[in-house]
Scaffold this motif. Structure first.
Motif, short mmCIF file in Angstrom:
data_model
loop_
_atom_site.label_atom_id
_atom_site.label_comp_id
_atom_site.label_asym_id
_atom_site.label_seq_id
_atom_site.Cartn_x
_atom_site.Cartn_y
_atom_site.Cartn_z
N TRP A 104 0.83 -1.21 0.00
CA TRP A 104 0.00 0.00 0.00
C TRP A 104 0.86 1.26 0.00
O TRP A 104 0.48 2.28 -0.60
N THR A 105 2.01 1.22 0.64
CA THR A 105 2.89 2.38 0.65
C THR A 105 3.51 2.61 -0.72
O THR A 105 3.54 3.74 -1.22
N THR A 106 3.98 1.55 -1.35
CA THR A 106 4.63 1.69 -2.65
C THR A 106 3.61 1.90 -3.78
O THR A 106 4.00 2.23 -4.89
N LEU A 108 1.67 4.33 -3.94
CA LEU A 108 1.62 5.76 -4.18
C LEU A 108 2.67 6.25 -5.18
O LEU A 108 2.44 7.20 -5.91
N TYR A 109 3.82 5.60 -5.19
CA TYR A 109 4.90 6.06 -6.07
C TYR A 109 5.82 4.90 -6.37
O TYR A 109 6.42 4.32 -5.47
N HIS A 110 5.92 4.53 -7.64
CA HIS A 110 6.80 3.44 -8.06
C HIS A 110 7.25 3.69 -9.49
O HIS A 110 6.65 4.49 -10.22
N TYR A 111 8.28 3.01 -9.89
CA TYR A 111 8.87 3.20 -11.21
C TYR A 111 8.00 2.60 -12.31
O TYR A 111 7.69 3.26 -13.29
N SER A 112 7.62 1.33 -12.14
CA SER A 112 6.86 0.63 -13.19
C SER A 112 5.62 -0.02 -12.59
O SER A 112 5.71 -0.83 -11.67
N SER A 113 4.48 0.32 -13.15
CA SER A 113 3.23 -0.29 -12.69
C SER A 113 3.20 -1.78 -13.00
O SER A 113 2.69 -2.58 -12.20
N GLY A 155 11.14 -6.54 -3.93
CA GLY A 155 10.92 -6.07 -5.29
C GLY A 155 10.08 -4.81 -5.32
O GLY A 155 10.37 -3.86 -6.07
N MET A 156 9.01 -4.77 -4.50
CA MET A 156 8.18 -3.57 -4.43
C MET A 156 9.00 -2.38 -3.90
O MET A 156 8.89 -1.26 -4.40
N LEU A 157 9.83 -2.65 -2.90
CA LEU A 157 10.65 -1.58 -2.32
C LEU A 157 11.68 -1.06 -3.32
O LEU A 157 11.90 0.15 -3.42
N VAL A 158 12.30 -1.96 -4.06
CA VAL A 158 13.29 -1.54 -5.06
C VAL A 158 12.61 -0.77 -6.18
O VAL A 158 13.14 0.24 -6.66
N ASN A 159 11.43 -1.21 -6.60
CA ASN A 159 10.68 -0.52 -7.64
C ASN A 159 10.40 0.93 -7.24
O ASN A 159 10.52 1.85 -8.05
N THR A 160 10.05 1.14 -5.99
CA THR A 160 9.80 2.50 -5.50
C THR A 160 11.11 3.25 -5.30
O THR A 160 11.22 4.43 -5.64
N SER A 161 12.11 2.58 -4.77
CA SER A 161 13.41 3.23 -4.56
C SER A 161 14.00 3.73 -5.87
O SER A 161 14.57 4.82 -5.93
N TYR A 162 13.85 2.93 -6.91
CA TYR A 162 14.35 3.33 -8.22
C TYR A 162 13.62 4.57 -8.73
O TYR A 162 14.21 5.47 -9.32
N ALA A 163 12.33 4.64 -8.45
CA ALA A 163 11.53 5.78 -8.91
C ALA A 163 11.93 7.07 -8.22
O ALA A 163 11.89 8.13 -8.85
N VAL A 164 12.31 6.99 -6.97
CA VAL A 164 12.68 8.22 -6.23
C VAL A 164 14.17 8.51 -6.32
O VAL A 164 14.64 9.49 -5.75
N GLY A 165 14.91 7.67 -7.02
CA GLY A 165 16.33 7.91 -7.21
C GLY A 165 17.16 7.63 -5.98
O GLY A 165 18.14 8.30 -5.70
N PHE A 166 16.78 6.63 -5.23
CA PHE A 166 17.46 6.29 -3.98
C PHE A 166 18.81 5.68 -4.24
O PHE A 166 19.10 4.86 -4.94
#
Length: 166
Positions: A104-106, A108-113, A155-166
Motif C-alpha cells: 500500500w505504501t509503494t 503511491l509512487y513506483h517506477y513501473s506499474s 521487489g516492491m521496495l526496489v521498484n519504488t526506490s528506483y523511482a525516487v532515485g534512492f
C-alpha cells in the motif's frame, strides 16, 4: 515540478491489484485463524470455559497443561496439528502485515506499474502457497514460498526506490 518533489500518482490497475491481494490475503488469514481455532479445540489447549461452548465434549480444555492429553497417538497428532496451525498464523503475522504495508505504501509512487503488479501478485500467490505447503508438511516447498514472498516485498521496495532515485 520543483526538484526534490514527487508527482504522486496512483495507477488504477495497481490499486485494483493491491486491493484484490489484500482481500484474498484477509480471507486466507481468516481461514488460517479458523483452522488454528479448530485444531486448538481438538488438542485441548483452549481455556477451560471454552469447553462448554464450542469444543467436543470428549476433549477437556485446560490450556493443554494436563500431560494426559499426549498419552495416545490421536492426542499427540492433535497437538502437532495445533502447533502447526499456530506457526502458520504466526508466520502470517510476521509476513503478511509487513508485505501489505509495503504494497500500500509503494502503491503511491513506483517506477513501473507492470513490475509493481507482478510483485503484488507474487506476494499474494507465495503467501497462499506457503500456507498450503506448511499445512501439508511440504518442505522445501514451504521455504521457497516464504522466500518468494520476501523477494516480492523487496521487489516492491526496489521498484519504488528506483523511482525516487534512492
Amino acid at each position: 515540478m520543483v526538484e526534490g518533489q514527487f508527482n504522486i500518482r496512483v495507477n488504477p490497475e495497481v490499486l485494483k491489484a493491491t486491493l484484490h491481494c489484500t482481500i484474498i490475503l484477509a480471507v486466507k488469514f481468516f481461514f488460517s485463524l479458523f483452522m488454528g481455532l479448530k485444531t486448538s479445540f481438538a488438542a485441548g489447549v483452549r481455556a477451560p470455559e471454552d469447553g462448554t461452548s464450542f469444543a467436543s465434549k470428549d476433549v477437556q480444555q485446560d490450556f493443554g497443561l494436563n500431560p494426559r492429553h499426549y498419552n495416545d497417538r490421536e492426542s499427540q497428532q492433535a497437538a502437532l496439528d495445533c502447533a502447526r496451525w499456530k506457526r502458520i498464523v504466526g508466520n502470517d503475522l510476521e509476513t503478511i502485515i509487513f508485505g501489505l504495508i509495503v504494497a500500500w505504501t509503494t502503491l503511491l509512487y513506483h517506477y513501473s506499474s507492470r513490475i509493481q503488479m507482478f510483485f503484488i501478485a507474487l506476494f499474494c500467490i507465495a503467501r497462499i502457497l506457503h500456507t498450503v505447503f506448511f499445512a501439508a508438511a511440504r518442505n522445501p516447498h514451504r521455504s521457497f514460498a516464504w522466500f518468494a514472498s520476501w523477494v516480492a516485498i523487496f521487489g516492491m521496495l526496489v521498484n519504488t526506490s528506483y523511482a525516487v532515485g534512492f
